[in-house]
Design a protein around this motif. Structure first.
Motif, PDB file in Angstrom:
ATOM      1  N   SER A  33       0.912   4.919   1.099  1.00  0.00           N
ATOM      2  CA  SER A  33       0.123   5.882   2.081  1.00  0.00           C
ATOM      3  C   SER A  33       0.835   7.308   2.150  1.00  0.00           C
ATOM      4  CB  SER A  33       0.122   5.155   3.563  1.00  0.00           C
ATOM      5  OG  SER A  33      -0.232   3.891   3.527  1.00  0.00           O
ATOM      6  N   ALA A  86      -4.187   0.844  -2.492  1.00  0.00           N
ATOM      7  CA  ALA A  86      -3.361  -0.526  -2.823  1.00  0.00           C
ATOM      8  C   ALA A  86      -2.527  -0.406  -3.879  1.00  0.00           C
ATOM      9  CB  ALA A  86      -4.355  -1.474  -2.876  1.00  0.00           C
ATOM     10  N   ARG A 121       0.895  -1.326  -0.054  1.00  0.00           N
ATOM     11  CA  ARG A 121      -0.160  -0.046  -0.041  1.00  0.00           C
ATOM     12  C   ARG A 121       0.912   1.407   0.033  1.00  0.00           C
ATOM     13  NH1 ARG A 121      -5.248  -1.064   0.498  1.00  0.00           N
ATOM     14  NH2 ARG A 121      -5.821   0.882   0.496  1.00  0.00           N
ATOM     15  N   SER A 154      -4.765   6.046   1.814  1.00  0.00           N
ATOM     16  CA  SER A 154      -3.536   5.314   1.096  1.00  0.00           C
ATOM     17  C   SER A 154      -4.430   4.514  -0.041  1.00  0.00           C
ATOM     18  CB  SER A 154      -3.425   4.113   2.025  1.00  0.00           C
ATOM     19  OG  SER A 154      -4.526   3.101   2.420  1.00  0.00           O
TER      20      SER A 154
END
Length: 789
Positions: A590, A599, A588, A597
């Motif tokens: 972020s 993926a 992820r 965030s």
């Protein structure tokens, strides 16, 4: 660590298709309109060709064409090359004789390629080959390694005394000074027996020519398809690189024998244009015995000097290396730069001098075979060390420990700079696993039962991931030894990794995917590994010398780093944050200090959608490539211990225990690594006890089938006890050292040290067949009645 990431024993992804019969090997490729090739081979080890009459054969049913060396010469097709230049100690270059893909004027070993018959079916090609008449003027053959130089019969005119090179490494004056002050000198004559690789899949080739594109395609069983394309285009002259595609699909084992450029694949791709048809050839097992490059075949005299306490002072070695009838692709490097620089072993030896005489004989070419030079070096030093300990009445394990290198980096007197390791840790663990303390009891029990029991050690070290390119170039290599990778992230987040490495049984489709899964936090199922096709992968150096992890995976790691770096830029746009605030962890991206965030897959989609990119500051897409050139070799090392029992009445050797403790640095997949160790040990045991390629005085290979060439079987081997120690390699970003050849390097010395310990004398050589062991056992001092006390 994720369940499928680095360090996990993930089952091999590729095995599903292999065990269900869905693998695609070269022999599975059938091109429209293809014809079949059969090679007419010399029945003589050495002869002049007075003439070849193909008239009758050409009229036989199904015959498409018959081609000879004259046709090759007329088309100006060059000969096969040796890609590593070696200079003799006087500075002169090695004497490389011509190596045409089809014989021109002379044949030089049984199996040499005289002509190729191409027909509608293989059976028709074989029938027609019997009708080809060759007028030979048979010449005497040179066969014995030790007697090849100055034998009187000349294999190549460029080498009147059959000597390819007189090479040396080290400082002779330092060695002689050390020997002059030595308290003890151990001397040993050693034969490293010739081996036939015998991978489960024989070599095969399909050549195809596209008249419209004026382009060739070669399907071949190769460990390095890009190098094959380079040699076929730049040196042999088949076609320009951009007009030649080389495909190496699933390859059923190689062990080094499929690194090289052979006559058959050269002829198949050239002949496809000549006859206007795809041309297919698949080796049978007899052809493999006769014509695949063999391995080993050294005759060596070695001496080691020690002080009063048993500290090694110096080593001097003279080796005669049989290179066969022609110089194969990398043959000159094996007994020189892949051999002598490893003679220091795990030991702190202040002075080493090695001389190597490479010689021609009328036998099949000799080149790299699993370990390539390192097994030969390990056998020399480990047999010397074992015998020295016995002569000095010292415990072999303690003698080794006393002489180990203990601080790193360590500069040997023969090129190598060992960058890290802990040899005593491997010794300690191996002694524990092998229950070394209980050996005297087990030996006494064997003696009571009329058996001879012995234990043998092998502290091996090898050099893997041969590099850097600048260094190997200075030593004569004709290519760089970097590796390439490209990581392509698709819009949905699935990933294709294009690698210049090649898998022929090592499990790359699994371990390479594990690295990607671990670094990018994606499911391993979403990662596809692409290799073995020069139209898909731009360039790569292939797989040999246990380089795939240390070099190939390091290139992938560099490309992944670039993917993550660009992913951070994409995430910054998508999350409307500064790039410096973007963190990537567990798949992820972020924004630091927030819950915002995305993926990895979401960022991949954003990279291709590109809606939030401003101007030309960031290109769409998520695809990165890298070339990785290591700063040093890697140096796997370890301790193997063999314990065996001899039946003096039959000469049968039973390996009771085999312990292997290896330091491979960081391990990606322990299960696959253990499998590699098991396979290597099996081949090493095969060399020690069973395998040996033998020619008679006329140059006929008398071990040309499995009826006469004994391979190890499951019943010959115990359940191996495997352990590992870990000192990460400091010379690559993953800390990997390489594992594929260790067992084959260490096992022969361990077995022979155990066998000579059991026998009580050194008078036996590899392969230690039951007959040889029975004869040696009759002279064993351990058979005296008091030996059982």
């Amino acid at each position: 660590m994720t369940a499928t990431g680095i360090g996990a024993s993930v089952r091999r992804k590729e095995d599903q298709r292999f065990i269900t019969g869905k693998g695609r090997y070269v022999d599975d490729y059938n091109r429209p309109g293809q014809a079949h090739a059969y090679f007419l081979r010399s029945p003589h080890a050495h002869a002049t060709i007075r003439g070849i009459d193909t008239a009758a054969a050409s009229e036989m049913p199904g015959v498409v064409g018959i081609l000879t060396g004259e046709d090759l010469a007329a088309d100006k097709v060059g000969g096969l090359i040796c890609g590593w230049m070696i200079h003799s100690k006087d500075g002169t270059p090695m004497k490389a004789g011509a190596h045409p893909a089809l014989a021109q004027g002379k044949v030089r070993y049984v199996g040499d390629h005289v002509a190729v018959v191409i027909a509608e079916t293989l059976a028709q090609a074989k029938d027609a080959a019997e009708a080809v008449t060759v007028d030979y003027d048979v010449l005497p053959a040179v066969v014995e390694t030790a007697k090849a130089a100055g034998a009187g019969t000349v294999v190549h005119d460029v080498a009147p005394d059959n000597t390819v090179f007189n090479w040396h490494l080290g400082n002779p004056s330092d060695v002689e000074a050390a020997f002059a002050r030595a308290a003890h000198v151990t001397k040993l004559d050693i034969v490293n027996n010739r081996l036939v690789p015998n991978p489960i899949e024989p070599r095969a080739a399909v050549g195809e020519y596209d008249e419209a594109e004026e382009a060739f395609t070669l399907y071949t069983t190769s460990q390095n398809p890009h190098v094959a394309r380079l040699v076929l285009s730049a040196f042999i002259g088949i076609a320009p690189e951009n007009k030649l595609r080389v495909v190496a699909p699933d390859v059923g084992g190689g062990f080094g024998s499929k690194i090289f450029i052979y006559a058959e694949e050269t002829v198949c791709v050239w002949a496809a244009k000549k006859v206007g048809r795809p041309v297919k050839w698949t080796s049978d097992r007899t052809e493999a015995f006769l014509c695949d490059a063999h391995g080993r075949d050294h005759v060596t005299h070695a001496e080691m000097a020690m002080d009063e306490g048993g500290k090694i002072l110096a080593l001097k070695v003279h080796t005669i290396a049989n290179l066969g009838a022609y110089l194969s692709t990398f043959s000159s490097s094996v007994p020189t730069y892949l051999y002598a620089p490893l003679l220091s072993g795990q030991y702190n030896i202040p002075a080493i001098y090695c001389e190597v005489d490479g010689v021609y004989t009328n036998t099949a070419p000799v080149d790299a075979y699993r370990g390539a030079g390192r097994p030969e070096a390990t056998f020399v030093i480990e047999r010397l060390v074992e015998v020295a300990a016995r002569e000095l009445n010292q415990d072999p394990s303690k003698f080794r420990r006393k002489n180990y290198v203990k601080s790193f980096p360590h500069q040997t007197p023969v090129i190598m700079m060992y960058d890290g390791g802990d040899y005593s840790a491997s010794l300690d663990k191996a002694l524990e696993i092998a229950d070394h303390k209980g050996f005297p009891r087990r030996r006494r029990e064997s003696a009571r039962n009329g058996r001879l029991r012995g234990i043998g050690f092998s502290s091996y070290i090898e050099a893997c991931g041969i590099a850097p390119s600048q260094a190997v170039g200075s030593l004569g290599a004709g290519v760089g030894l970097w590796e390439s990778a490209e990581v392509r992230v698709n819009p949905t987040g699935s990933i294709e990794v294009l690698t210049g490495s090649h898998s022929h049984g090592q499990g790359h489709e699994t371990t390479f995917a594990q690295l990607v899964s671990d670094r990018l936090g994606v499911p391993i199922e979403s990662v596809t590994i692409v290799h073995g096709d020069t139209d898909k992968v731009q360039f790569g150096m292939g797989t040999y010398g246990s380089r795939s992890g240390a070099v190939g995976m390091s290139a992938i790691a560099k490309a992944i780093d670039k993917v993550v770096a660009k992913g951070r830029k994409v995430a910054a746009y998508a999350l409307e944050a500064g790039e410096d605030d973007i963190e990537f962890k567990d798949g992820r991206f972020s924004v630091a200090g927030t819950d915002k965030s995305l993926a990895f897959g979401e960022v991949a989609l954003q990279a291709y959608v590109a809606h939030k990119f401003s101007g030309a500051q960031l290109e769409p897409g998520l695809k990165e490539g890298a070339f990785y050139d290591p700063t040093n070799f890697t140096f796997p090392a370890g301790m193997h211990i063999c314990e065996l029992e001899v039946d003096p009445d039959t000469g049968v050797v039973t390996i009771e225990k085999f312990t292997a403790v290896d330091d491979f640095g960081n391990v990606i997949n322990p299960m696959i690594v253990e499998g590699q160790v098991h396979g290597g040990i099996a081949q090493g045991v095969g060399q020690a006890l069973f395998e040996g390629a033998l020619y008679d005085s006329d140059g006929q290979l008398v071990t040309a089938s499995f009826m006469d060439y004994r391979m190890p079987r499951a019943a010959d081997l115990p359940s191996f006890e495997v352990g590992m120690t870990v000192t990460p390699c400091p010379s690559n970003p993953l800390g990997i050292k390489g594992c594929g050849e260790a067992g084959a390097i260490a096992a022969p010395a361990a077995v022979m040290n155990a066998l000579t310990d059991a026998l009580g004398h050194e008078n036996i050589a590899m392969p230690a067949t039951p007959l040889a062991v029975w004869r040696a056992a009759q002279a064993s001092p351990h058979l005296r009645p008091e030996a059982a006390e």
